[in-house]
Scaffold this motif. Sequence first.
Motif, PDB file in Angstrom:
ATOM      1  N   ARG A   1      95.013 111.163  74.614  1.00 56.15           N
ATOM      2  CA  ARG A   1      96.030 110.123  74.843  1.00 56.15           C
ATOM      3  C   ARG A   1      96.005 109.651  76.288  1.00 56.15           C
ATOM      4  O   ARG A   1      96.208 108.467  76.567  1.00 56.15           O
ATOM      5  CB  ARG A   1      97.415 110.661  74.481  1.00 56.15           C
ATOM      6  N   LEU A   2      95.771 110.572  77.186  1.00 52.77           N
ATOM      7  CA  LEU A   2      95.724 110.236  78.614  1.00 52.77           C
ATOM      8  C   LEU A   2      94.620 109.230  78.899  1.00 52.77           C
ATOM      9  O   LEU A   2      94.780 108.295  79.684  1.00 52.77           O
ATOM     10  CB  LEU A   2      95.457 111.520  79.394  1.00 52.77           C
TER      11      LEU A   2
ATOM     12  N   PHE B   1      98.662 105.745  84.097  1.00 47.98           N
ATOM     13  CA  PHE B   1      97.724 106.761  84.546  1.00 47.98           C
ATOM     14  C   PHE B   1      96.396 106.151  84.962  1.00 47.98           C
ATOM     15  O   PHE B   1      95.847 106.466  86.020  1.00 47.98           O
ATOM     16  CB  PHE B   1      97.494 107.805  83.454  1.00 47.98           C
TER      17      PHE B   1
ATOM     18  N   GLU C   1      96.513 115.775  74.208  1.00 49.46           N
ATOM     19  CA  GLU C   1      97.091 115.114  75.384  1.00 49.46           C
ATOM     20  C   GLU C   1      96.015 114.424  76.197  1.00 49.46           C
ATOM     21  O   GLU C   1      96.222 113.319  76.705  1.00 49.46           O
ATOM     22  CB  GLU C   1      97.818 116.155  76.259  1.00 49.46           C
TER      23      GLU C   1
ATOM     24  N   PRO D   1      99.996 105.134  79.061  1.00 51.33           N
ATOM     25  CA  PRO D   1      98.727 105.608  79.611  1.00 51.33           C
ATOM     26  C   PRO D   1      98.126 104.647  80.636  1.00 51.33           C
ATOM     27  O   PRO D   1      97.300 105.034  81.450  1.00 51.33           O
ATOM     28  CB  PRO D   1      97.824 105.733  78.375  1.00 51.33           C
TER      29      PRO D   1
ATOM     30  N   VAL E   1     101.526 110.600  77.948  1.00 54.57           N
ATOM     31  CA  VAL E   1     100.909 110.915  76.656  1.00 54.57           C
ATOM     32  C   VAL E   1     101.883 110.686  75.500  1.00 54.57           C
ATOM     33  O   VAL E   1     103.075 110.596  75.708  1.00 54.57           O
ATOM     34  CB  VAL E   1     100.396 112.370  76.607  1.00 54.57           C
TER      35      VAL E   1
ATOM     36  N   THR F   1      98.158 123.058  64.149  1.00 56.15           N
ATOM     37  CA  THR F   1      97.046 123.996  64.033  1.00 56.15           C
ATOM     38  C   THR F   1      97.514 125.437  64.107  1.00 56.15           C
ATOM     39  O   THR F   1      96.732 126.349  64.355  1.00 56.15           O
ATOM     40  CB  THR F   1      96.021 123.743  65.146  1.00 56.15           C
TER      41      THR F   1
ATOM     42  N   GLY G   1      95.698 122.084  69.063  1.00 55.35           N
ATOM     43  CA  GLY G   1      95.840 120.629  69.125  1.00 55.35           C
ATOM     44  C   GLY G   1      96.242 120.146  70.491  1.00 55.35           C
ATOM     45  O   GLY G   1      95.778 119.123  70.968  1.00 55.35           O
TER      46      GLY G   1
ATOM     47  N   ASN H   1     104.824 105.734  75.295  1.00 56.85           N
ATOM     48  CA  ASN H   1     104.180 106.331  76.468  1.00 56.85           C
ATOM     49  C   ASN H   1     103.408 105.248  77.218  1.00 56.85           C
ATOM     50  O   ASN H   1     103.208 104.151  76.707  1.00 56.85           O
ATOM     51  CB  ASN H   1     103.239 107.464  76.047  1.00 56.85           C
TER      52      ASN H   1
ATOM     53  N   ILE I   1     102.938 117.593  78.832  1.00 55.66           N
ATOM     54  CA  ILE I   1     104.230 116.982  78.504  1.00 55.66           C
ATOM     55  C   ILE I   1     105.250 118.043  78.106  1.00 55.66           C
ATOM     56  O   ILE I   1     106.459 117.839  78.196  1.00 55.66           O
ATOM     57  CB  ILE I   1     104.045 115.932  77.374  1.00 55.66           C
TER      58      ILE I   1
END
Lengths: 175, 210
Positions: free
Chosen positions: B75-76, A163, B72, A160, B210, A19, B67, A158, B168
């Motif tokens: 994704r988390l 978490f 993130e 998640p 993430v 972006t 973004g 990753n 991250i």
Amino acid sequence: MSVTHKESGSKIVFVTVGTTQFDELITQVLHPNTLEHQILEDDGYTHLVLQIGLGVEPPIPISRRIQISCYHFKENISSDMEKASLIISHAGAGSCLEALSVAKPLIVVVNQKLMGNHQLELAEKLHSEGHVYMCYPETLKTTIVDFRTTKLQKFPRNNPVAFSAYLEKLMGFQK
Amino acid sequence: MTCERERNGYFLKKYRLPAARAEPLGIIISRKRNKIPKPMAGDYITALLLLHNQGMIRVQKVSSSTGGHTGEMVRLLSALDFRHFSPRLYLVARTDDMSAKRVQQLESSHVSTADSTVAISRSREVHQSWISTILCNGPGTCVPPCVIALLLRTLFIKRSTIVFVESICRVTTLSLTGKLMLYILADRSIVQWPELHAKYPQTVFLGRLV
């Protein structure tokens, strides 16, 4: 690293700036030295797709061997990433992680004009662990050449779930 | 009674005892205040999720990519059980339509119960009394809601848990917001690189999220 070929045998280089605006990268990619002598001399790239974000639309050089297209934004660039054989990305975390998650060869280009350049930490880390090639717009050409000869380390997934498990335990949901 | 609770509250925060949980207002005046209530089937713990973006950036401000933080956060949350954290309130910057869209995409891709409600707010202020978990990952914009939450906690109005997840991008250095969160505002601060965790041992390290 997986290399996806479309049925027609096309081989795509996908350039993304997320972006942001990163005209220096786009200019370097479209430079005749990069375009004709580096990218084309490789194993036959047929398409070059540029996602230019907030950048200025560049003059598209006419090349007989490679089809060049560009756009500003797409809701979802993952399909463009999946079709590509090589991804050249700005050093934004989102773009890098997305490219790594589809396990494509990735060259990360750092924008030195960014203030405070927090992107550099991540790019350097990924580079030092061998997951990506990191460079600057000026060194992009040599990086593309070097890139062919060395293998990249697979980037681990990753987690998640770690978490959500942690948060659930913290808030008292885990048994 | 209230003095004791204040000491307890401070003690919990300072010495990082486990399970900082939300308590309904009634517990302040009941004798059960030291018992940590376990959620029963059908209990919901509400969640406030903060998304931080600068909106569509101007050309000069290329340092803040829109973004990043929303990506993130999405994704988390990808593995979170939304039935446990409902309803969800997302705070998005006023000018940030992209983030709002990504949130909608995230929500529609999740299989959650029909009862769960989702709200997207453009205001940075937190007044809702039902909020028990605050999850934030962003730059300075996440500070005001956390300060207000802390204020509400100090005034015994609402005890909410603040969890901060550092980007991250932060491998060896903690952001200014991260430091503020770690030392003052957040109950837990999570980092995603072992080097950073080694540098700030009070943080939580769960691997790359993430």
